[in-house]
Scaffold this motif. Structure first.
Motif: not given
Length: 62
Positions: A29-42
């Protein structure tokens, strides 16, 4: 005596697999949220949720 060993094995398996699986789920769950945050920042146009979270983070760093 056989009950003692089976209970001990059951407790060990319950804690080992139970806690291990719970940690694996929390990590995914933590990794999924982290990946989503990186995608949104780009993204070129940032989502509203991302902008608000960034503002809250900036306030907490002051």
């Amino acid at each position: 005596m056989s009950f003692y060993w089976s209970a001990l094995i059951g407790v060990f398996l319950g804690f080992a697999f139970g806690v291990g699986c719970a940690l694996a789920v929390m990590y995914s769950i933590y990794n999924g949220g982290y990946r989503k945050a990186v995608e949104e920042s780009l993204l070129a146009e940032k989502p509203e949720r991302f902008i608000k979270a960034r503002e809250r983070a900036a306030k907490s760093m002051r």
